[in-house]
Design an enzyme around this catalytic site. Structure first.
Site, PDB file in Angstrom:
ATOM      1  N   SER A 162       0.915  -1.086   0.129  1.00 41.99           N
ATOM      2  CA  SER A 162      -0.002   0.091  -0.083  1.00 41.99           C
ATOM      3  C   SER A 162       0.846   1.125   0.113  1.00 41.99           C
ATOM      4  CB  SER A 162      -1.054   0.039   1.171  1.00 41.99           C
ATOM      5  OG  SER A 162      -0.144  -0.365   2.327  1.00 41.99           O
ATOM      6  N   ASP A 419      -2.648   5.586  11.860  1.00 44.14           N
ATOM      7  CA  ASP A 419      -1.595   5.151  10.879  1.00 44.14           C
ATOM      8  C   ASP A 419      -0.601   6.011  11.102  1.00 44.14           C
ATOM      9  OD1 ASP A 419      -0.729   4.500   8.420  1.00 44.14           O
ATOM     10  OD2 ASP A 419      -2.403   5.006   7.359  1.00 44.14           O
ATOM     11  N   HIS A 422       1.431   4.924   6.375  1.00 43.70           N
ATOM     12  CA  HIS A 422       1.207   5.639   5.339  1.00 43.70           C
ATOM     13  C   HIS A 422       1.778   7.187   5.395  1.00 43.70           C
ATOM     14  CE1 HIS A 422      -0.943   1.918   5.203  1.00 43.70           C
ATOM     15  NE2 HIS A 422      -0.403   1.695   4.040  1.00 43.70           N
TER      16      HIS A 422
END
Length: 441
Positions: A162, A419, A422
């Site tokens: 990702s 998160d 990312h």
């Protein structure tokens, strides 16, 4: 820049204008999905009103240990004479940039929801108002018009997890500064399911810029090698995987032969419990907790995967594309691991002197560079050019650039961990696009 919230019917009409050009692309994209009953390539033009952010949902992830190691000096001196880069663009500091950002969530429609920090109310704005300044030169700032001319009649694939998709979406957002929607079409691979349905596969996505006959593709392969999940829970709730250390993942390997640029990356998925196979035989594992199976640790599978992936590329007949290794992207969890309350709440970049590598980030970085250098040497004898996009040390300095909890509305009844893996869009990851532009120039 046209506002992307314009009338949906108008957008759909403009997208249909490139149907003929985009359809030409379908004949040039190989479809090889051996793990699905039947598969085919279908062009899917998605108007804004029907755009589904869930197509980009990322899976759960693991983080490294909270221990630290001595600061890692990034050094490319031994390769500088052979490089087109006049100085080490990966060694420097972050400096304020009052002109940023160069796009927003309103001018770029390809931002994945979980990285859309602007939309979900992140209160500070300084995280996207910095630029990378190398010590001994200026980093060439991304120019979408020049970039598109450089890649005219070419294709580019992002291979990995990702974070590779995060990078691809950054590039598309940077290109959105000068492109109208009628210049591109969003293309998906669709697979025929058992019930005859055609679900969109979010892991194999393509953006086609018809005016330049340029294709950007995302080829999902978080381990780079053949992998199969055999237990959705596993010892720690992140699943248990079978990894075939001597077999590159054919889902990307079978695709890249026709690509001009291939950007490979990986790292975080190797923290998941897994069993290791060589020549189809079980030889060990990482945290599988199985009787009579030796724990070889994640270091073993991580090195083997990059070695196998690079060797497979060098073994391909007639492949003449350029291969970029984008080195591991560090995480920034503090006060706990990813699933134990850890978060990333800092609001400014570090100086180089202020931070040290986590032990796992340093280990991943060193192994990836070592295997890259071996592959680069072999590639010279076979006409394959390898390039190193050495972003690890650069991104280590940006604990402020992650979404944290700003990937969804605060009041939403969802169970999501903070998160710190990312990167917000816009944000520090856009510098990867500057690096790519500089290296291609």
């Amino acid at each position: 820049m046209r506002n992307i919230r314009e009338d949906a019917a108008s957008v759909e009409k403009k997208m249909m204008a490139v149907t003929t050009a985009a359809a030409m692309l379908s004949s040039s994209i190989t479809t090889n999905r051996s793990q699905t009953p039947v598969s085919l390539a279908v062009l899917s033009f998605i108007p804004i009103k029907n755009f589904n952010p869930s197509l980009f949902l990322f899976p759960s992830y693991s983080s490294s240990s909270s221990s630290s190691s001595p600061s890692l000096e990034i050094n490319n001196k031994e390769r500088s004479k052979e490089s087109r880069i006049e100085c080490n663009i990966f060694k420097g500091e972050w400096v304020p940039d009052p002109e940023a950002p160069f796009y927003t969530n309103k001018t770029c429609w390809t931002i994945q929801e979980y990285q859309n920090c602007m939309k979900y109310g992140r209160p500070d704005t300084e995280f996207y108002r910095w630029r990378w300044k190398p010590e001994d030169c200026e980093l060439q700032q991304f120019d979408p018009a020049i970039f598109l001319e450089m890649v005219r009649e070419k294709s580019m694939a992002f291979v990995g997890d990702s974070l590779a998709r995060n990078h691809m979406q950054s590039l598309m957002c940077m290109l959105s500064k000068s492109l109208d929607l009628d210049l591109c079409a969003f293309i998906h691979y669709l697979s025929i399911g058992q019930a005859g349905s055609l679900p969109v596969d979010p892991n194999f996505q393509h953006m086609y810029y018809s005016e330049y006959n340029f294709t950007i593709s995302m080829l999902w392969s978080p381990f780079l090698i053949k992998a199969q999940q055999v237990d959705t829970e596993g010892p720690n709730g992140t699943g248990l995987w079978d990894l075939y250390l001597d077999e590159a993942d054919d889902h990307w390997l079978s695709e890249i032969k026709s690509y001009d640029y291939v950007i490979i990356s990986g790292g975080n998925w190797f923290t998941r419990p897994s069993k290791f196979f060589v020549e189809k035989k079980l030889i060990g594992c990482h945290y599988c907790l199985l009787n009579n199976v030796t724990d070889l640790t994640l270091r073993y599978s991580h090195r083997a995967a990059f070695k196998t992936a690079f060797s497979a590329i060098n073994a391909m007949a007639d492949f003449k594309g350029k291969v970029f290794l984008r080195t591991v992207s560090p995480t920034h969890y503090e006060n706990g691991e990813w699933n134990k309350g850890g978060d990333c709440v800092r609001r400014r970049p570090y100086l180089t002197s202020e931070v040290k590598f986590e032990w796992l980030d340093e280990e991943f970085y060193r192994v990836q560079v070592e295997e890259f250098l071996k592959a680069e040497m072999e590639g010279k004898n076979k006409g394959v050019e390898f390039r190193l996009m050495d972003t690890t040390g650069v991104m280590l300095l940006r604990p402020d650039g992650h979404p944290s909890r700003y990937g969804h509305w605060k009041h939403e009844n969802v169970t999501l961990h903070n998160d710190c893996v990312h990167w917000c869009l816009p944000g520090p990851i856009d510098t990867w696009t500057d690096f790519l532009f500089h290296m291609l120039s």
